[in-house]
Write a protein that holds these residues in place. Structure first.
Motif, PDB file in Angstrom:
ATOM      1  N   LEU A   1      38.259  36.219  33.408  1.00  0.00           N
ATOM      2  CA  LEU A   1      38.715  36.818  32.151  1.00  0.00           C
ATOM      3  C   LEU A   1      38.129  38.204  31.924  1.00  0.00           C
ATOM      4  O   LEU A   1      38.615  38.946  31.084  1.00  0.00           O
ATOM      5  N   TRP A   2      37.085  38.582  32.666  1.00  0.00           N
ATOM      6  CA  TRP A   2      36.589  39.952  32.491  1.00  0.00           C
ATOM      7  C   TRP A   2      36.703  40.772  33.768  1.00  0.00           C
ATOM      8  O   TRP A   2      36.169  41.862  33.846  1.00  0.00           O
ATOM      9  N   SER A   3      37.432  40.265  34.764  1.00  0.00           N
ATOM     10  CA  SER A   3      37.720  41.039  35.984  1.00  0.00           C
ATOM     11  C   SER A   3      39.183  40.807  36.364  1.00  0.00           C
ATOM     12  O   SER A   3      39.500  39.922  37.146  1.00  0.00           O
ATOM     13  N   ARG A   4      40.064  41.614  35.777  1.00  0.00           N
ATOM     14  CA  ARG A   4      41.495  41.379  35.949  1.00  0.00           C
ATOM     15  C   ARG A   4      42.203  42.510  36.690  1.00  0.00           C
ATOM     16  O   ARG A   4      43.433  42.500  36.820  1.00  0.00           O
ATOM     17  N   ASP A   5      41.435  43.469  37.200  1.00  0.00           N
ATOM     18  CA  ASP A   5      42.047  44.624  37.871  1.00  0.00           C
ATOM     19  C   ASP A   5      42.847  44.234  39.115  1.00  0.00           C
ATOM     20  O   ASP A   5      43.786  44.933  39.495  1.00  0.00           O
ATOM     21  N   VAL A   6      42.492  43.118  39.742  1.00  0.00           N
ATOM     22  CA  VAL A   6      43.181  42.693  40.980  1.00  0.00           C
ATOM     23  C   VAL A   6      44.621  42.250  40.733  1.00  0.00           C
ATOM     24  O   VAL A   6      45.414  42.128  41.670  1.00  0.00           O
TER      25      VAL A   6
END
Length: 345
Positions: A184-189
């Protein structure tokens, strides 16, 4: 479905089948403070396997090397076919200096060393942990392909690789899984890498799906961290960013209370619900936390709840980079063209 109730999924399109949730083993040996006592770590590993969590993730750099040795001890009395072992190569430490390596001789050396430490004849899934930007990805993949042909590894994976690097690698030998940070806090992918994996039939292994413990404990996590825990240095955990980021945790917590689960379970359920081609690998050192993580498999989110949680966790909401600037990620993973290697080799 396994007898324990943990469902099985096909990871990628090459034939690998794993538990729908794996176990990241790094924290048992490295980076999160002092290594856990061996008997405690082995108890966690045995509990995971007996609960149906059979996809175990390690790397030669965890320790270094001690995490693979720990797994070999834990698996001595476990039937080899009961577990799916994933390990990685590509980050080398020599005299305190880190080097990313992907040349053919190193690939082979690293694989054979991991086989010895793990005490197995074959590694189920072998990842390049970080991409060596001095070596065309085709050259690294060529050696991995040979190791598959020799029966030393079954399936090939990449970790922290860009979409174009994944495409180039996959053209040499099928990639079974790409490991990436997704939470939920790493969605750049979601922009480029996830669609590329899906287009090519590559499985997705989500590491740090709990935001390195942030969604399990919130900002107070920092107070619990031991001396030597590398999270103390991560940009997102620095005071100026943490004050901002805790708002996300508070909103997730409020939603979890309505749902009747923990914030960590909600965050993990969100990753699970991204699709049957996704396997999150939360790590833990405690059996109680492991049981909670397994409980996330039973948390089902409606389309409305998914929309609500994604409105809370906008991709650009979080402050702070994932890593310190010294650690390369997929954003620094472009390798030279193959022609340049032929010219210089």
């Amino acid at each position: 479905m396994a007898a324990s109730g943990v469902r099985r999924i096909k990871l990628g399109s090459q034939g690998l089948e794993v538990s729908a949730q794996g176990l990241g083993c790094m924290g048992l040996s490295a980076f999160y403070g002092a290594p856990k006592p061996e008997s405690d770590a082995i108890a966690v590993l045995h509990h995971a396997i007996n609960s149906g969590i059979t996809f175990l993730d390690t790397s030669d750099i965890y320790g270094p090397e001690t995490n693979e040795i720990l797994l070999s001890k834990a698996l001595k009395d476990v039937m080899r076919e009961k577990v799916e072992l994933a390990t990685k190569f590509g980050i080398s430490y020599s005299e305190g200096k880190r080097e990313i390596k992907g040349d053919p001789a190193y690939v082979r050396f690293a694989c054979e060393a991991s086989l010895r430490r793990l005490g197995v004849d074959c590694i189920d899934l072998y990842y390049q942990h970080r991409i060596d930007i001095r070596v065309p990805i085709e050259i690294t993949m060529g050696e991995l392909k040979k190791l598959v042909e020799e029966g030393k590894i079954k399936y090939v994976g990449l970790s922290e690789a860009s979409a174009s690097t994944i495409r180039r690698a996959h053209a040499v030998h099928p990639i079974t899984a790409v490991q990436l940070e997704w939470s939920l806090w790493s969605r750049d992918v979601e922009e480029d890498i996830i669609p590329t994996c899906r287009e090519l039939g590559i499985g997705i292994v989500a590491y740090s799906p709990l935001g390195r413990g942030f969604f399990a404990s919130g900002p107070k996590l920092l107070e619990k961290l031991e001396q030597g825990d590398f999270r103390k240095n991560l940009p997102r955990f620095q005071a100026e960013n943490l004050d901002h980021n805790k708002v996300l945790y508070e909103k997730v917590t409020a939603m979890a209370e309505k749902k009747g689960c923990t914030p960590g379970q909600l965050a993990l359920a969100w990753v699970h619900q991204q699709g049957d081609d996704v396997c999150p690998i939360p790590g833990t050192t405690k059996i109680e936390n492991l049981n909670q993580n397994i409980g996330a498999l039973s948390v089902k989110l409606t389309p409305e709840e998914m929309a609500e949680i994604e409105a809370i966790a906008q991709p650009d909401f979080v402050k702070g980079e994932r890593y310190m600037s010294s650690m390369p990620t997929y954003m620094q993973s472009e390798t030279p063209p193959l022609s340049s290697w032929k010219a210089s080799a």
